[in-house]
Scaffold this motif. Sequence first.
Motif, PDB file in Angstrom:
ATOM      1  N   PHE A  19       0.853  -1.192   0.000  1.00 25.70           N
ATOM      2  CA  PHE A  19       0.000   0.000   0.000  1.00 25.70           C
ATOM      3  C   PHE A  19       0.884   1.235   0.000  1.00 25.70           C
ATOM      4  O   PHE A  19       2.067   1.155   0.301  1.00 25.70           O
ATOM      5  N   LEU A  31      -7.781   3.215   2.556  1.00 26.85           N
ATOM      6  CA  LEU A  31      -6.685   2.314   2.941  1.00 26.85           C
ATOM      7  C   LEU A  31      -7.149   1.350   4.024  1.00 26.85           C
ATOM      8  O   LEU A  31      -6.946   0.130   3.915  1.00 26.85           O
ATOM      9  N   ASN A 275      -3.931   0.519  -2.977  1.00 25.09           N
ATOM     10  CA  ASN A 275      -4.775   0.711  -1.783  1.00 25.09           C
ATOM     11  C   ASN A 275      -6.202   0.182  -1.939  1.00 25.09           C
ATOM     12  O   ASN A 275      -7.102   0.576  -1.196  1.00 25.09           O
TER      13      ASN A 275
END
Length: 294
Positions: A19, A31, A275
């Motif tokens: 991420f 996220l 993400n």
Amino acid sequence: MKTVIERLRGDAPVFSVEFFPPRDDADEAVLWRSIRELEPYDPAYMSITYGAGGSNRDGTIRSIARVATETTLVPMAHLTAVNHSVAELRNVIGWYAAVGVRNILALRGDPPGDPYGEWVPHPQGLNYAEELVTLVRSLGDFCVGVSVFPYGHPRSVDLDTDTRYVVRKFKAGADFGIAQLFFEAEDFLRLRDRVAAAGCDAPLIPGIMPLTTPRTLRKTIELSGASCPRRLLDRLEPLEGDAKAFRAEGLDVVTELCERLLAEGVPDLHFYTFNRSKATREVVGRLGLVPARA
Ligand code: FAD
């Protein structure tokens, strides 16, 4: 908590996820939704990138600290030498240790603004990832990863030179390598062969981008540093006007690539997630890399 290298040593192959740190509250919500959706799938570890030029460094530290303290996931923090003195690097490594992060991906990074511009080291900083590996190792009991490039790093003069410097990163103490994006399993396997032929048996992990949109295809081409084979373009380009069909074909392409890599004994598939979690969950589900409870 296990380290990355310990999680790679199991009997079965695993997957891991990458991420980037959120830039604002909306990003942060996306996220964390993705992290929570992936947690039951038991990725071997999850990593958070380090902003280009040291930008959003606090975002990386804050996010990785939350992962370490609020989730069951094994955290790995990226770190680059760009725009940092050795004293600052020591400081960041100290922060990582303080929040419970034992795994660091040690990278040189690119010059801010222009990834292919001339590399200018910080006057009190480091020149190459190899030196960062040595620094991280000297500061504690960390498990250290490095980046490797199936087509050679864009600044390398040739593949032999590239391989020599990759091997030096392992000799400096790196435990494993994660590969930049590539198109065909053979491209990754040739890199693995080159490194093995140079006497290095550290695990190398392929980097995988789920091809859900034309944008992810373009990003893959840009990051790989190579041109996309006609075979793949012929499968994907005609579908660019049909989002659903592109996504379906793109995930087929990626699943086939992963199947071939697993058949060749890779220990881990490392997914660049942007993400988001859905495409990664779909691909690892198809590959049977998911625990029954998920
Ligand atoms: P190095 O290994 O230092 O290599 C850089 C160049 O120098 C290469 O051409 C190499 O052959 C050459 N070289 C290496 N050692 C020597 C030596 N001793 N003498 C002479 N030449 C040498 N970037 C970010 O900003 N943040 C991230 O979070 C991030 N994550 C990444 C994750 C992965 C899996 C990958 C593949 C890349 C990532 N990058 C990230 C990009 C990376 O920082 C850049 O690609 C950078 O240009 C190379 O970093 P490196 O660590 O491979 O550099």
